[in-house]
Design an enzyme around this catalytic site. Structure first.
Site, PDB file in Angstrom:
ATOM      1  N   HIS A   1       0.815  -1.218   0.000  1.00  0.00           N
ATOM      2  CA  HIS A   1       0.000   0.000   0.000  1.00  0.00           C
ATOM      3  C   HIS A   1       0.854   1.275   0.000  1.00  0.00           C
ATOM      4  O   HIS A   1       0.363   2.341  -0.308  1.00  0.00           O
ATOM      5  CB  HIS A   1      -1.034  -0.014   1.127  1.00  0.00           C
ATOM      6  CG  HIS A   1      -0.493   0.314   2.482  1.00  0.00           C
ATOM      7  ND1 HIS A   1       0.171  -0.592   3.264  1.00  0.00           N
ATOM      8  CD2 HIS A   1      -0.509   1.464   3.199  1.00  0.00           C
ATOM      9  CE1 HIS A   1       0.523  -0.023   4.399  1.00  0.00           C
ATOM     10  NE2 HIS A   1       0.122   1.235   4.396  1.00  0.00           N
TER      11      HIS A   1
ATOM     12  N   GLU B   1       6.657   5.211  13.314  1.00  0.00           N
ATOM     13  CA  GLU B   1       5.253   5.111  13.721  1.00  0.00           C
ATOM     14  C   GLU B   1       5.153   5.316  15.228  1.00  0.00           C
ATOM     15  O   GLU B   1       6.086   4.990  15.961  1.00  0.00           O
ATOM     16  CB  GLU B   1       4.700   3.725  13.383  1.00  0.00           C
ATOM     17  CG  GLU B   1       4.729   3.393  11.915  1.00  0.00           C
ATOM     18  CD  GLU B   1       4.092   2.032  11.671  1.00  0.00           C
ATOM     19  OE1 GLU B   1       2.879   1.999  11.449  1.00  0.00           O
ATOM     20  OE2 GLU B   1       4.807   1.015  11.729  1.00  0.00           O
TER      21      GLU B   1
ATOM     22  N   HIS C   1       7.761  -2.227   2.317  1.00  0.00           N
ATOM     23  CA  HIS C   1       7.511  -0.791   2.184  1.00  0.00           C
ATOM     24  C   HIS C   1       8.798   0.024   1.983  1.00  0.00           C
ATOM     25  O   HIS C   1       8.899   0.833   1.079  1.00  0.00           O
ATOM     26  CB  HIS C   1       6.770  -0.243   3.414  1.00  0.00           C
ATOM     27  CG  HIS C   1       5.471  -0.940   3.701  1.00  0.00           C
ATOM     28  ND1 HIS C   1       4.654  -1.427   2.715  1.00  0.00           N
ATOM     29  CD2 HIS C   1       4.841  -1.237   4.866  1.00  0.00           C
ATOM     30  CE1 HIS C   1       3.577  -1.979   3.258  1.00  0.00           C
ATOM     31  NE2 HIS C   1       3.673  -1.884   4.570  1.00  0.00           N
TER      32      HIS C   1
HETATM   33  C1  BG6 Z   1       1.551  -2.360   7.439  1.00  0.00           C
HETATM   34  C2  BG6 Z   1       2.315  -2.999   8.573  1.00  0.00           C
HETATM   35  O1  BG6 Z   1       1.860  -2.994   6.231  1.00  0.00           O
HETATM   36  O2  BG6 Z   1       1.872  -0.978   7.356  1.00  0.00           O
HETATM   37  C3  BG6 Z   1       2.013  -2.283   9.868  1.00  0.00           C
HETATM   38  O3  BG6 Z   1       1.952  -4.366   8.698  1.00  0.00           O
HETATM   39  C4  BG6 Z   1       2.244  -0.804   9.728  1.00  0.00           C
HETATM   40  O4  BG6 Z   1       2.818  -2.803  10.929  1.00  0.00           O
HETATM   41  C5  BG6 Z   1       1.545  -0.235   8.512  1.00  0.00           C
HETATM   42  O5  BG6 Z   1       1.777  -0.165  10.904  1.00  0.00           O
HETATM   43  C6  BG6 Z   1       1.942   1.207   8.264  1.00  0.00           C
HETATM   44  O6  BG6 Z   1       1.130   1.768   7.273  1.00  0.00           O
HETATM   45  P1  BG6 Z   1       0.828   3.341   7.227  1.00  0.00           P
HETATM   46  O7  BG6 Z   1       0.094   3.526   5.954  1.00  0.00           O
HETATM   47  O8  BG6 Z   1       0.013   3.635   8.432  1.00  0.00           O
HETATM   48  O9  BG6 Z   1       2.156   4.014   7.258  1.00  0.00           O
END
Ligand code: BG6
Length: 476
Positions: free
Chosen positions: A171, A209, A233
Protein backbone atom coordinates in the site's frame (compact mmCIF):
# COMPACT_ATOMS: atom_id res chain seq x y z
CA UNK A 1 -14.51 9.46 -14.10
CA UNK A 2 -16.20 6.16 -13.32
CA UNK A 3 -14.21 3.00 -13.88
CA UNK A 4 -15.80 0.22 -15.94
CA UNK A 5 -18.46 -1.97 -14.42
CA UNK A 6 -17.15 -4.63 -12.02
CA UNK A 7 -17.90 -7.41 -9.59
CA UNK A 8 -15.40 -7.22 -6.75
CA UNK A 9 -15.32 -10.14 -4.35
CA UNK A 10 -13.60 -9.50 -1.04
CA UNK A 11 -12.53 -12.68 0.71
CA UNK A 12 -12.12 -11.92 4.38
CA UNK A 13 -14.78 -9.20 4.14
CA UNK A 14 -15.49 -9.26 7.88
CA UNK A 15 -11.80 -9.00 8.80
CA UNK A 16 -9.86 -6.05 10.10
CA UNK A 17 -8.31 -4.80 6.85
CA UNK A 18 -11.61 -4.96 4.98
CA UNK A 19 -13.45 -3.04 7.72
CA UNK A 20 -10.68 -0.54 8.31
CA UNK A 21 -9.47 0.19 4.78
CA UNK A 22 -11.04 -1.64 1.86
CA UNK A 23 -14.75 -1.00 2.46
CA UNK A 24 -14.45 2.60 3.71
CA UNK A 25 -12.12 3.18 0.76
CA UNK A 26 -14.70 1.89 -1.69
CA UNK A 27 -17.31 4.17 -0.18
CA UNK A 28 -15.03 7.13 -0.72
CA UNK A 29 -14.60 6.18 -4.37
CA UNK A 30 -18.37 5.88 -4.56
CA UNK A 31 -18.70 9.41 -3.16
CA UNK A 32 -16.16 10.62 -5.71
CA UNK A 33 -18.38 9.20 -8.46
CA UNK A 34 -15.87 6.58 -9.50
CA UNK A 35 -17.90 3.49 -8.74
CA UNK A 36 -20.42 2.77 -11.48
CA UNK A 37 -24.00 2.39 -10.18
CA UNK A 38 -24.23 -1.19 -11.45
CA UNK A 39 -20.93 -2.29 -9.90
CA UNK A 40 -21.15 -4.81 -7.09
CA UNK A 41 -19.03 -5.59 -4.09
CA UNK A 42 -19.51 -9.10 -2.79
CA UNK A 43 -18.30 -9.79 0.71
CA UNK A 44 -17.20 -13.37 1.28
CA UNK A 45 -16.24 -14.85 4.63
CA UNK A 46 -16.88 -17.80 6.86
CA UNK A 47 -19.74 -16.38 8.95
CA UNK A 48 -23.27 -16.94 7.83
CA UNK A 49 -24.58 -13.43 7.18
CA UNK A 50 -27.48 -12.05 5.19
CA UNK A 51 -26.84 -9.17 2.76
CA UNK A 52 -28.58 -6.93 5.27
CA UNK A 53 -26.40 -7.98 8.18
CA UNK A 54 -23.27 -7.46 6.07
CA UNK A 55 -24.47 -3.99 5.05
CA UNK A 56 -25.12 -3.12 8.69
CA UNK A 57 -21.60 -4.23 9.55
CA UNK A 58 -20.13 -2.12 6.76
CA UNK A 59 -22.15 0.87 7.93
CA UNK A 60 -20.70 0.36 11.41
CA UNK A 61 -17.18 0.00 9.96
CA UNK A 62 -17.50 3.29 8.07
CA UNK A 63 -18.81 4.98 11.23
CA UNK A 64 -15.84 3.66 13.12
CA UNK A 65 -13.02 4.12 10.61
CA UNK A 66 -14.12 7.03 8.45
CA UNK A 67 -16.01 9.24 10.83
CA UNK A 68 -15.60 12.26 8.55
CA UNK A 69 -17.12 10.69 5.42
CA UNK A 70 -20.29 12.30 4.08
CA UNK A 71 -23.15 9.97 5.08
CA UNK A 72 -25.68 11.25 2.55
CA UNK A 73 -25.02 8.55 -0.02
CA UNK A 74 -24.26 5.69 2.30
CA UNK A 75 -27.56 3.87 1.69
CA UNK A 76 -27.06 3.97 -2.06
CA UNK A 77 -23.55 2.55 -1.62
CA UNK A 78 -24.70 -0.19 0.73
CA UNK A 79 -27.30 -1.28 -1.83
CA UNK A 80 -24.43 -2.28 -4.11
CA UNK A 81 -23.05 -4.67 -1.46
CA UNK A 82 -23.85 -8.38 -1.25
CA UNK A 83 -22.64 -11.25 0.83
CA UNK A 84 -21.90 -14.91 0.43
CA UNK A 85 -20.75 -17.32 3.16
CA UNK A 86 -17.83 -19.30 1.89
CA UNK A 87 -15.71 -22.18 3.06
CA UNK A 88 -12.25 -21.46 1.70
CA UNK A 89 -11.02 -25.00 2.17
CA UNK A 90 -14.26 -26.82 1.40
CA UNK A 91 -17.14 -26.71 -1.03
CA UNK A 92 -19.62 -24.47 0.81
CA UNK A 93 -20.71 -21.31 -0.97
CA UNK A 94 -18.73 -21.66 -4.18
CA UNK A 95 -21.67 -22.56 -6.40
CA UNK A 96 -23.60 -19.58 -5.02
CA UNK A 97 -20.66 -17.30 -5.68
CA UNK A 98 -20.42 -18.49 -9.28
CA UNK A 99 -24.14 -17.83 -9.75
CA UNK A 100 -23.75 -14.31 -8.46
CA UNK A 101 -21.08 -13.30 -10.96
CA UNK A 102 -22.26 -11.36 -14.00
CA UNK A 103 -20.90 -12.02 -17.46
CA UNK A 104 -19.08 -9.31 -19.37
CA UNK A 105 -17.88 -7.20 -16.44
CA UNK A 106 -14.47 -7.01 -14.77
CA UNK A 107 -14.09 -9.62 -12.06
CA UNK A 108 -11.70 -8.90 -9.25
CA UNK A 109 -11.02 -11.06 -6.21
CA UNK A 110 -9.40 -9.52 -3.18
CA UNK A 111 -7.62 -12.06 -0.95
CA UNK A 112 -7.78 -10.23 2.37
CA UNK A 113 -7.12 -13.46 4.26
CA UNK A 114 -4.18 -15.33 5.79
CA UNK A 115 -1.61 -16.26 3.11
CA UNK A 116 -2.11 -19.92 4.01
CA UNK A 117 -5.49 -19.66 2.24
CA UNK A 118 -4.24 -18.05 -0.99
CA UNK A 119 -3.68 -21.40 -2.67
CA UNK A 120 -7.12 -22.74 -1.70
CA UNK A 121 -8.90 -19.64 -2.95
CA UNK A 122 -7.00 -19.57 -6.24
CA UNK A 123 -7.70 -23.24 -6.81
CA UNK A 124 -11.43 -22.96 -6.14
CA UNK A 125 -11.83 -19.88 -8.27
CA UNK A 126 -10.59 -21.82 -11.26
CA UNK A 127 -12.14 -25.18 -10.33
CA UNK A 128 -15.59 -23.65 -10.00
CA UNK A 129 -15.11 -21.58 -13.17
CA UNK A 130 -15.57 -18.36 -11.29
CA UNK A 131 -12.44 -16.69 -12.58
CA UNK A 132 -12.05 -16.04 -16.28
CA UNK A 133 -9.23 -14.76 -18.50
CA UNK A 134 -10.06 -11.20 -17.62
CA UNK A 135 -10.22 -11.74 -13.83
CA UNK A 136 -7.75 -10.24 -11.40
CA UNK A 137 -6.71 -11.35 -7.96
CA UNK A 138 -5.38 -9.00 -5.32
CA UNK A 139 -3.10 -10.44 -2.68
CA UNK A 140 -2.10 -8.80 0.54
CA UNK A 141 1.20 -8.84 2.30
CA UNK A 142 2.92 -10.61 3.92
CA UNK A 143 3.86 -12.27 0.66
CA UNK A 144 5.76 -15.15 2.22
CA UNK A 145 8.16 -14.94 5.14
CA UNK A 146 11.32 -15.75 3.19
CA UNK A 147 12.46 -16.50 -0.34
CA UNK A 148 11.39 -20.11 -0.21
CA UNK A 149 7.83 -19.45 0.94
CA UNK A 150 7.45 -16.53 -1.49
CA UNK A 151 8.54 -18.78 -4.35
CA UNK A 152 6.09 -21.45 -3.28
CA UNK A 153 3.30 -18.86 -3.11
CA UNK A 154 4.16 -17.50 -6.55
CA UNK A 155 4.19 -21.03 -7.94
CA UNK A 156 0.78 -21.82 -6.41
CA UNK A 157 -0.80 -18.68 -7.81
CA UNK A 158 0.82 -19.29 -11.18
CA UNK A 159 -1.00 -22.62 -11.45
CA UNK A 160 -4.24 -20.72 -11.84
CA UNK A 161 -3.43 -17.15 -12.87
CA UNK A 162 -1.03 -15.38 -15.23
CA UNK A 163 1.33 -12.81 -13.80
CA UNK A 164 -0.74 -10.12 -15.54
CA UNK A 165 -3.73 -11.10 -13.40
CA UNK A 166 -1.94 -11.01 -10.04
CA UNK A 167 -1.93 -7.74 -8.10
CA UNK A 168 0.41 -7.94 -5.11
CA UNK A 169 -0.39 -4.99 -2.90
CA UNK A 170 2.18 -2.84 -1.18
CA UNK A 171 0.00 0.00 0.00
CA UNK A 172 3.01 2.35 0.23
CA UNK A 173 2.98 2.46 -3.56
CA UNK A 174 -0.53 3.90 -3.39
CA UNK A 175 0.49 6.87 -1.29
CA UNK A 176 0.24 10.20 -3.05
CA UNK A 177 3.78 11.38 -2.45
CA UNK A 178 5.29 8.09 -3.44
CA UNK A 179 3.89 8.57 -6.90
CA UNK A 180 4.85 12.18 -6.79
CA UNK A 181 8.42 11.07 -6.31
CA UNK A 182 8.32 9.68 -9.83
CA UNK A 183 6.77 12.89 -11.16
CA UNK A 184 9.42 15.01 -9.46
CA UNK A 185 12.24 12.87 -10.74
CA UNK A 186 11.08 12.22 -14.27
CA UNK A 187 8.99 15.24 -15.22
CA UNK A 188 11.56 17.92 -14.29
CA UNK A 189 14.96 18.68 -15.67
CA UNK A 190 16.11 20.14 -12.34
CA UNK A 191 16.70 17.06 -10.27
CA UNK A 192 17.70 14.16 -12.45
CA UNK A 193 21.13 15.52 -13.52
CA UNK A 194 22.04 15.75 -9.82
CA UNK A 195 20.43 12.46 -8.82
CA UNK A 196 23.57 10.34 -8.56
CA UNK A 197 26.62 9.60 -6.47
CA UNK A 198 28.50 12.53 -7.90
CA UNK A 199 26.09 15.01 -6.34
CA UNK A 200 24.17 13.14 -3.65
CA UNK A 201 26.01 12.62 -0.37
CA UNK A 202 23.51 10.18 1.08
CA UNK A 203 19.83 9.33 1.27
CA UNK A 204 17.75 8.70 4.39
CA UNK A 205 14.46 6.87 4.35
CA UNK A 206 12.49 6.97 7.58
CA UNK A 207 9.17 5.40 8.43
CA UNK A 208 8.52 6.13 12.09
CA UNK A 209 5.25 5.11 13.72
CA UNK A 210 3.81 5.97 17.12
CA UNK A 211 1.68 2.83 17.34
CA UNK A 212 2.95 -0.25 19.12
CA UNK A 213 2.17 -3.86 18.32
CA UNK A 214 -0.56 -4.28 20.94
CA UNK A 215 -3.43 -6.38 19.64
CA UNK A 216 -1.48 -8.00 16.82
CA UNK A 217 1.39 -9.49 18.78
CA UNK A 218 0.76 -12.96 17.38
CA UNK A 219 1.45 -11.93 13.79
CA UNK A 220 3.99 -9.27 14.57
CA UNK A 221 6.04 -11.33 16.96
CA UNK A 222 6.61 -13.90 14.22
CA UNK A 223 7.50 -11.20 11.79
CA UNK A 224 9.35 -8.19 13.21
CA UNK A 225 10.14 -4.89 11.52
CA UNK A 226 12.45 -6.43 8.94
CA UNK A 227 9.72 -8.62 7.47
CA UNK A 228 6.81 -6.33 8.26
CA UNK A 229 8.23 -3.06 6.91
CA UNK A 230 11.74 -3.21 5.45
CA UNK A 231 11.43 -6.07 2.95
CA UNK A 232 8.38 -4.42 1.39
CA UNK A 233 7.51 -0.79 2.18
CA UNK A 234 11.00 0.60 2.72
CA UNK A 235 12.35 -1.46 -0.14
CA UNK A 236 9.76 0.03 -2.48
CA UNK A 237 10.63 3.56 -1.37
CA UNK A 238 14.29 2.78 -1.91
CA UNK A 239 13.59 1.42 -5.40
CA UNK A 240 11.61 4.44 -6.54
CA UNK A 241 14.27 6.78 -5.21
CA UNK A 242 17.18 4.92 -6.75
CA UNK A 243 15.88 3.45 -10.00
CA UNK A 244 16.86 4.52 -13.50
CA UNK A 245 14.24 6.33 -15.57
CA UNK A 246 11.92 3.73 -17.10
CA UNK A 247 11.43 4.19 -20.83
CA UNK A 248 7.73 4.75 -20.22
CA UNK A 249 5.37 4.97 -17.26
CA UNK A 250 4.23 1.47 -17.89
CA UNK A 251 3.86 -1.42 -15.41
CA UNK A 252 6.63 -3.64 -16.66
CA UNK A 253 9.00 -0.81 -17.55
CA UNK A 254 8.72 0.59 -14.00
CA UNK A 255 8.99 -2.81 -12.37
CA UNK A 256 11.99 -3.81 -14.47
CA UNK A 257 13.85 -0.76 -13.17
CA UNK A 258 12.88 -1.44 -9.56
CA UNK A 259 14.04 -5.03 -9.88
CA UNK A 260 17.45 -3.89 -11.10
CA UNK A 261 17.87 -1.81 -7.95
CA UNK A 262 17.04 -4.72 -5.67
CA UNK A 263 19.43 -6.97 -7.54
CA UNK A 264 22.19 -4.39 -7.19
CA UNK A 265 21.92 -4.23 -3.38
CA UNK A 266 25.05 -5.33 -1.59
CA UNK A 267 24.76 -7.71 1.33
CA UNK A 268 24.47 -5.70 4.54
CA UNK A 269 27.42 -6.02 6.94
CA UNK A 270 26.53 -7.12 10.45
CA UNK A 271 27.81 -3.90 12.02
CA UNK A 272 25.77 -1.76 9.65
CA UNK A 273 22.42 -2.83 10.93
CA UNK A 274 20.76 -2.10 14.26
CA UNK A 275 17.76 -3.89 15.65
CA UNK A 276 15.78 -2.35 18.45
CA UNK A 277 12.92 -3.25 20.75
CA UNK A 278 10.90 -0.67 22.64
CA UNK A 279 10.89 -0.74 26.42
CA UNK A 280 8.22 0.39 28.82
CA UNK A 281 8.43 4.08 29.57
CA UNK A 282 6.20 5.67 32.19
CA UNK A 283 2.69 4.47 31.47
CA UNK A 284 3.63 3.16 28.01
CA UNK A 285 4.00 -0.61 27.92
CA UNK A 286 7.07 -2.18 26.38
CA UNK A 287 7.22 -4.56 23.42
CA UNK A 288 7.29 -7.70 25.55
CA UNK A 289 4.10 -6.63 27.32
CA UNK A 290 2.39 -5.67 24.03
CA UNK A 291 3.37 -8.91 22.36
CA UNK A 292 2.63 -10.91 25.52
CA UNK A 293 5.89 -12.73 25.01
CA UNK A 294 8.33 -11.97 27.85
CA UNK A 295 11.16 -13.79 26.07
CA UNK A 296 10.64 -12.13 22.70
CA UNK A 297 13.73 -11.11 20.74
CA UNK A 298 11.66 -9.73 17.86
CA UNK A 299 12.71 -6.31 16.60
CA UNK A 300 10.24 -3.43 16.55
CA UNK A 301 12.91 -1.16 15.05
CA UNK A 302 15.54 -1.53 12.34
CA UNK A 303 18.12 0.91 11.03
CA UNK A 304 20.54 -0.09 8.33
CA UNK A 305 23.01 1.20 5.82
CA UNK A 306 22.41 0.01 2.30
CA UNK A 307 24.75 0.21 -0.65
CA UNK A 308 23.67 -0.04 -4.24
CA UNK A 309 26.32 -1.47 -6.47
CA UNK A 310 25.80 0.29 -9.77
CA UNK A 311 27.20 3.25 -11.69
CA UNK A 312 24.68 5.75 -10.44
CA UNK A 313 25.02 5.08 -6.72
CA UNK A 314 28.55 3.82 -6.15
CA UNK A 315 29.70 5.52 -2.95
CA UNK A 316 26.35 7.01 -1.90
CA UNK A 317 24.84 5.11 1.04
CA UNK A 318 21.12 4.84 1.68
CA UNK A 319 20.23 4.76 5.37
CA UNK A 320 16.91 3.15 6.18
CA UNK A 321 15.09 3.10 9.50
CA UNK A 322 11.67 2.18 10.72
CA UNK A 323 10.22 1.64 14.17
CA UNK A 324 7.11 1.34 16.27
CA UNK A 325 6.42 3.50 19.32
CA UNK A 326 8.61 6.31 18.13
CA UNK A 327 8.38 9.93 19.19
CA UNK A 328 6.25 10.98 16.20
CA UNK A 329 4.62 9.57 13.11
CA UNK A 330 6.82 10.65 10.24
CA UNK A 331 7.60 9.07 6.91
CA UNK A 332 10.03 10.83 4.67
CA UNK A 333 12.78 10.43 2.13
CA UNK A 334 15.64 12.85 2.51
CA UNK A 335 18.13 13.43 -0.28
CA UNK A 336 21.18 15.24 1.07
CA UNK A 337 23.24 16.72 -1.73
CA UNK A 338 26.97 17.31 -1.53
CA UNK A 339 28.28 20.68 -0.51
CA UNK A 340 29.49 22.96 -3.29
CA UNK A 341 33.13 22.09 -4.08
CA UNK A 342 34.46 25.49 -3.12
CA UNK A 343 32.99 28.39 -1.20
CA UNK A 344 33.67 31.94 -2.24
CA UNK A 345 32.05 33.16 0.97
CA UNK A 346 33.46 33.32 4.43
CA UNK A 347 30.99 30.82 5.74
CA UNK A 348 32.97 28.08 7.42
CA UNK A 349 30.87 26.10 9.82
CA UNK A 350 27.63 26.86 8.00
CA UNK A 351 25.61 23.83 7.01
CA UNK A 352 25.62 24.28 3.26
CA UNK A 353 24.28 21.05 1.81
CA UNK A 354 20.99 21.33 -0.03
CA UNK A 355 18.40 18.84 1.13
CA UNK A 356 15.31 17.64 -0.62
CA UNK A 357 12.79 16.24 1.83
CA UNK A 358 9.93 14.24 0.38
CA UNK A 359 7.27 13.91 3.05
CA UNK A 360 4.90 10.99 2.85
CA UNK A 361 3.01 11.46 6.07
CA UNK A 362 1.45 12.84 8.10
CA UNK A 363 1.64 16.04 6.02
CA UNK A 364 2.36 15.36 2.40
CA UNK A 365 4.67 17.64 0.58
CA UNK A 366 8.18 18.50 -0.42
CA UNK A 367 10.76 20.74 1.00
CA UNK A 368 13.99 21.86 -0.64
CA UNK A 369 16.53 23.75 1.41
CA UNK A 370 18.58 26.35 -0.43
CA UNK A 371 21.22 28.82 0.65
CA UNK A 372 20.45 32.51 0.42
CA UNK A 373 21.92 35.70 1.75
CA UNK A 374 20.58 36.59 5.15
CA UNK A 375 18.34 39.61 4.50
CA UNK A 376 19.46 43.00 5.80
CA UNK A 377 22.58 45.10 5.93
CA UNK A 378 24.69 42.59 7.89
CA UNK A 379 27.00 41.84 4.96
CA UNK A 380 27.28 38.62 3.04
CA UNK A 381 25.98 36.22 5.64
CA UNK A 382 24.42 33.03 4.36
CA UNK A 383 21.46 31.11 5.66
CA UNK A 384 19.42 28.09 4.66
CA UNK A 385 15.75 28.54 3.85
CA UNK A 386 13.16 26.02 2.78
CA UNK A 387 11.41 26.20 -0.57
CA UNK A 388 8.35 24.57 0.83
CA UNK A 389 5.67 22.84 -1.20
CA UNK A 390 3.13 21.55 1.24
CA UNK A 391 0.17 19.98 -0.52
CA UNK A 392 -2.27 21.42 1.99
CA UNK A 393 -0.91 24.97 1.41
CA UNK A 394 -0.70 24.65 -2.34
CA UNK A 395 -3.98 22.95 -3.00
CA UNK A 396 -5.83 23.92 0.17
CA UNK A 397 -6.91 21.35 2.75
CA UNK A 398 -10.27 20.93 1.02
CA UNK A 399 -9.05 21.72 -2.46
CA UNK A 400 -7.69 18.32 -3.21
CA UNK A 401 -9.37 15.00 -2.77
CA UNK A 402 -6.42 12.87 -1.77
CA UNK A 403 -7.49 9.26 -1.98
CA UNK A 404 -6.13 6.89 0.59
CA UNK A 405 -3.59 4.39 -0.75
CA UNK A 406 -6.07 1.52 -0.73
CA UNK A 407 -8.74 3.44 -2.62
CA UNK A 408 -6.37 4.28 -5.40
CA UNK A 409 -4.96 0.79 -5.65
CA UNK A 410 -8.36 -0.90 -5.78
CA UNK A 411 -9.39 1.38 -8.63
CA UNK A 412 -6.12 0.52 -10.40
CA UNK A 413 -7.05 -3.15 -10.14
CA UNK A 414 -10.37 -2.47 -11.84
CA UNK A 415 -8.64 -0.42 -14.52
CA UNK A 416 -6.15 -3.22 -15.02
CA UNK A 417 -3.11 -1.10 -14.22
CA UNK A 418 -0.33 -3.02 -12.47
CA UNK A 419 2.22 -0.20 -12.27
CA UNK A 420 1.80 0.24 -8.52
CA UNK A 421 1.79 -3.47 -7.71
CA UNK A 422 4.71 -5.76 -7.12
CA UNK A 423 5.72 -8.34 -9.62
CA UNK A 424 6.58 -11.85 -8.43
CA UNK A 425 10.27 -11.53 -9.31
CA UNK A 426 10.55 -8.25 -7.38
CA UNK A 427 9.17 -9.80 -4.21
CA UNK A 428 11.49 -12.76 -4.55
CA UNK A 429 14.52 -10.52 -5.11
CA UNK A 430 13.64 -8.51 -2.00
CA UNK A 431 13.48 -11.69 0.07
CA UNK A 432 16.76 -12.91 -1.41
CA UNK A 433 18.33 -9.73 -0.05
CA UNK A 434 16.54 -9.80 3.35
CA UNK A 435 16.92 -13.52 4.11
CA UNK A 436 20.63 -13.54 5.05
CA UNK A 437 20.10 -10.60 7.41
CA UNK A 438 17.24 -12.35 9.16
CA UNK A 439 19.11 -15.67 9.20
CA UNK A 440 22.11 -14.03 10.86
CA UNK A 441 19.86 -12.69 13.63
CA UNK A 442 18.09 -15.96 14.08
CA UNK A 443 21.43 -17.65 14.47
CA UNK A 444 22.76 -15.21 17.07
CA UNK A 445 21.82 -15.01 20.70
CA UNK A 446 21.98 -11.22 20.74
CA UNK A 447 18.99 -9.30 22.02
CA UNK A 448 17.72 -6.24 20.17
CA UNK A 449 18.94 -2.86 21.45
CA UNK A 450 16.46 -1.35 23.89
CA UNK A 451 14.86 2.04 23.24
CA UNK A 452 12.25 3.89 25.25
CA UNK A 453 8.72 3.91 23.94
CA UNK A 454 8.14 7.42 22.60
CA UNK A 455 11.81 8.07 21.76
CA UNK A 456 13.77 8.35 18.49
CA UNK A 457 15.06 4.79 18.64
CA UNK A 458 18.16 3.08 20.04
CA UNK A 459 21.44 4.91 20.64
CA UNK A 460 23.22 2.43 18.42
CA UNK A 461 21.28 3.75 15.44
CA UNK A 462 22.70 7.23 16.06
CA UNK A 463 26.19 5.76 16.04
CA UNK A 464 25.52 4.10 12.69
CA UNK A 465 25.36 7.59 11.24
CA UNK A 466 27.85 9.37 13.48
CA UNK A 467 30.70 7.15 12.47
CA UNK A 468 30.13 8.29 8.90
CA UNK A 469 30.03 11.91 10.10
CA UNK A 470 26.36 12.16 9.31
CA UNK A 471 23.25 12.42 11.37
CA UNK A 472 19.64 11.38 11.11
CA UNK A 473 17.10 14.06 10.48
CA UNK A 474 15.20 14.62 13.66
CA UNK A 475 11.92 12.75 14.04
CA UNK A 476 9.27 15.30 14.94
C1 BG6 B 1 1.55 -2.36 7.44
C2 BG6 B 1 2.32 -3.00 8.57
O1 BG6 B 1 1.86 -2.99 6.23
O2 BG6 B 1 1.87 -0.98 7.36
C3 BG6 B 1 2.01 -2.28 9.87
O3 BG6 B 1 1.95 -4.37 8.70
C4 BG6 B 1 2.24 -0.80 9.73
O4 BG6 B 1 2.82 -2.80 10.93
C5 BG6 B 1 1.54 -0.24 8.51
O5 BG6 B 1 1.78 -0.17 10.90
C6 BG6 B 1 1.94 1.21 8.26
O6 BG6 B 1 1.13 1.77 7.27
P1 BG6 B 1 0.83 3.34 7.23
O7 BG6 B 1 0.09 3.53 5.95
O8 BG6 B 1 0.01 3.64 8.43
O9 BG6 B 1 2.16 4.01 7.26
Amino acid sequence: IPVEDFDLVIFGATGDLARRKILPGLYRRFLAGQMPPEARVIGAARSDLTDQRFRDDVRAAIDEFDAKADRSQLDAFLDQLHYVAIDAKGTGGWDSLRDMMRPGVVRAFYFSVAPSLFGDLAQRLSEYDIADQNSRIVVEKPFGRDLESARALNATLAEHFDEGQIYRIDHYLGKETVQNLMAVRFANILFEPLWNAQHVDHVQITVAETVGVGGRGGYYDQSGAMRDMVQNHLMQLLCLTAMEPPYHFDPNAVRDEKLKVIRALEPVAEDEIVRGQYQADGDQPGYVEDSENPESRTESYVALKVRISNWRWQGTPFYLRTGKKMRARTSEIVITFKEPPHSIFDDSGTQRANQLVIKLQPDEGMDLTVMIKEPGPGGMRLMQVPLDMSFADTFGPAGVDMPDAYERLIMDVIRGNQTLFMRGDEVEAAWAWADPIIAAWDGSKARPEPYDAGSSGPEEALRLMHRDNRRWREIR
